[in-house]
Design a protein around this motif. Structure first.
Motif, PDB file in Angstrom:
ATOM      1  N   ASN A 108      10.892  -3.656  -3.243  1.00 11.53           N
ATOM      2  CA  ASN A 108      10.204  -4.837  -2.696  1.00 11.53           C
ATOM      3  C   ASN A 108       8.909  -5.142  -3.437  1.00 11.53           C
ATOM      4  O   ASN A 108       8.175  -6.037  -3.033  1.00 11.53           O
ATOM      5  N   GLN A 109       8.619  -4.357  -4.458  1.00 14.31           N
ATOM      6  CA  GLN A 109       7.317  -4.552  -5.115  1.00 14.31           C
ATOM      7  C   GLN A 109       7.211  -5.937  -5.754  1.00 14.31           C
ATOM      8  O   GLN A 109       8.159  -6.404  -6.384  1.00 14.31           O
ATOM      9  N   PHE A 128       2.278 -11.761   0.067  1.00  8.07           N
ATOM     10  CA  PHE A 128       2.356 -10.896   1.255  1.00  8.07           C
ATOM     11  C   PHE A 128       2.307 -11.721   2.541  1.00  8.07           C
ATOM     12  O   PHE A 128       2.894 -11.331   3.540  1.00  8.07           O
ATOM     13  N   LYS A 163      -2.570  -2.225   1.659  1.00 14.12           N
ATOM     14  CA  LYS A 163      -1.650  -2.424   0.533  1.00 14.12           C
ATOM     15  C   LYS A 163      -2.042  -1.489  -0.615  1.00 14.12           C
ATOM     16  O   LYS A 163      -3.219  -1.178  -0.821  1.00 14.12           O
ATOM     17  N   LYS A 164      -1.033  -1.097  -1.382  1.00 16.74           N
ATOM     18  CA  LYS A 164      -1.282  -0.264  -2.563  1.00 16.74           C
ATOM     19  C   LYS A 164      -0.855  -1.049  -3.798  1.00 16.74           C
ATOM     20  O   LYS A 164       0.243  -1.628  -3.808  1.00 16.74           O
ATOM     21  N   ILE A 165      -1.704  -1.047  -4.793  1.00 11.39           N
ATOM     22  CA  ILE A 165      -1.420  -1.840  -5.990  1.00 11.39           C
ATOM     23  C   ILE A 165      -1.602  -0.998  -7.244  1.00 11.39           C
ATOM     24  O   ILE A 165      -2.609  -0.295  -7.404  1.00 11.39           O
ATOM     25  N   LYS A 214      12.619  -1.842  -9.416  1.00  4.04           N
ATOM     26  CA  LYS A 214      11.792  -2.326  -8.297  1.00  4.04           C
ATOM     27  C   LYS A 214      12.639  -2.601  -7.049  1.00  4.04           C
ATOM     28  O   LYS A 214      13.799  -2.999  -7.155  1.00  4.04           O
ATOM     29  N   SER A 223       5.871 -12.770   3.110  1.00  4.72           N
ATOM     30  CA  SER A 223       6.954 -11.771   3.259  1.00  4.72           C
ATOM     31  C   SER A 223       6.785 -10.936   4.530  1.00  4.72           C
ATOM     32  O   SER A 223       5.778 -10.916   5.154  1.00  4.72           O
ATOM     33  N   GLU A 229       5.548   4.075  -4.498  1.00  2.43           N
ATOM     34  CA  GLU A 229       4.750   3.956  -3.266  1.00  2.43           C
ATOM     35  C   GLU A 229       3.895   2.695  -3.214  1.00  2.43           C
ATOM     36  O   GLU A 229       3.174   2.489  -2.241  1.00  2.43           O
ATOM     37  N   VAL A 230       3.947   1.836  -4.242  1.00  2.00           N
ATOM     38  CA  VAL A 230       3.056   0.672  -4.210  1.00  2.00           C
ATOM     39  C   VAL A 230       3.784  -0.583  -3.695  1.00  2.00           C
ATOM     40  O   VAL A 230       5.009  -0.650  -3.680  1.00  2.00           O
ATOM     41  N   ASP A 231       2.949  -1.572  -3.293  1.00  2.00           N
ATOM     42  CA  ASP A 231       3.486  -2.842  -2.799  1.00  2.00           C
ATOM     43  C   ASP A 231       3.508  -3.895  -3.902  1.00  2.00           C
ATOM     44  O   ASP A 231       4.215  -4.894  -3.798  1.00  2.00           O
ATOM     45  N   ALA A 232       2.681  -3.685  -4.928  1.00  2.00           N
ATOM     46  CA  ALA A 232       2.640  -4.641  -6.036  1.00  2.00           C
ATOM     47  C   ALA A 232       2.206  -3.893  -7.290  1.00  2.00           C
ATOM     48  O   ALA A 232       1.526  -2.864  -7.211  1.00  2.00           O
TER      49      ALA A 232
END
Ligand code: CTP
Length: 275
Positions: A192-193, A272, A63-65, A190, A275, A142-145
């Motif tokens: 899906n972040q 996460f 994951k990228k935060i 945003k 989802s 490019e991040v997930d959160a």
């Protein structure tokens, strides 16, 4: 002879079937005087194997935060600025915790004296709200959160003097203009972040925080209370209340900022996992 013996091989097979992971033996000279496969793996190879295995199981691996931290400084002239007392500790603790859980972290940090503790954290140093805005928009897609813990200046001087301003008048005023709201701008684009903001309120705390969730299109808000001793700027501890986008309210105990960071990352992990 021992390593390849059928009883050893069937024991290995049984151990694997029970879910154990085998650290492979190495080849070389053996105690029996023979040479071949069966040497105990070198201690450093055992450690490397365990590290890689543990890392692959970290809950935020892959994951990228994005995390914002610290204050912003808004220049008045070459030597003066408008700033605030944020130490950056909350944001750095969040970044450190996220990285120790396996996430790749982009930490957009205003001026602080803090250092990130993990090689998974890429620190992007910024000074002003505009620089923080620009840096956030470089990484957000490019991040997930994203977790906005920075205390961003809401206003900046409309004109920045090129030279140090001299004290030649009795009264002096600075015209201010609004900075961009970074968190709102991320909420507006945003996909899906999972987006987490902070709120610092001194009155109608819960109602105002709920309004911020809607206005900034957040998934979760971390409400900081200044009512509690030990909470807030330049403190080691924090007392927060979580409010999610369905307005579920969860008040937390007064605890260290590291523990608050762990609670916040638990919310991310939970998200996460669903989802
Ligand atoms: N925030 C931001 N950009 C700004 C101002 C705030 O990204 N220009 C973020 C903060 O990092 C925090 C959240 O917005 O996560 C809320 O900040 P807060 O100071 O509580 O609220 P404001 O939106 O500034 O509103 P107000 O000062 O009117 O309460």
């Amino acid at each position: 002879d021992m390593y390849k013996h059928p009883s050893t091989l069937s024991s290995f097979a049984a151990l694997k079937q029970y879910g154990n992971i085998m650290i492979p033996a190495e080849s070389g000279e053996l105690a029996s005087g023979l040479s071949g496969e069966g040497r105990m793996a070198e201690p450093e190879n055992i450690v490397a194997f365990l590290e890689a295995d543990l890392e692959s199981k970290l809950p935020l691996k892959g994951k990228k935060i994005l995390v914002t931290a610290g204050p912003t400084y808004e220049a008045i002239d070459p030597v003066r600025f408008i700033g605030n007392h944020s130490s950056g500790k909350m944001g750095f603790d969040i970044a450190n915790e996220a990285a120790s859980l396996g996430a790749e972290v982009f930490l957009i940090a205003g001026p602080t004296h803090l250092k990130a503790k993990n090689s998974l954290i890429k620190v992007v140093d910024v000074i002003s709200a505009q620089e923080m805005y620009d840096a956030c928009h470089v990484y957000f897609n490019e991040v997930d959160a994203a977790i906005a813990a920075a205390a961003v200046a809401d206003y900046r001087p409309k004109f920045v003097a090129d030279q140090k301003i001299k004290k030649n008048t009795v009264e002096f005023s600075i015209e201010l203009e609004k900075t961009k709201d970074i968190l709102s701008s991320l909420g507006a684009i945003k996909k899906n972040q999972f987006l987490i903001g902070f709120a610092l309120e001194t009155e109608n705390e819960i109602e105002n925080a709920k309004l911020k969730i809607q206005k900034k299109n957040l998934d979760l808000i971390v409400l900081n209370s200044l009512q509690d001793k030990g909470a807030g700027f330049k403190k080691e501890t924090n007392k927060v209340t979580f409010i999610d986008k369905n307005f579920e309210i969860e008040p937390m105990e007064l605890k260290s900022k590291e523990s608050v960071a762990a609670d916040i990352l638990n919310k991310v992990i939970l998200h996460f996992s669903k989802s």
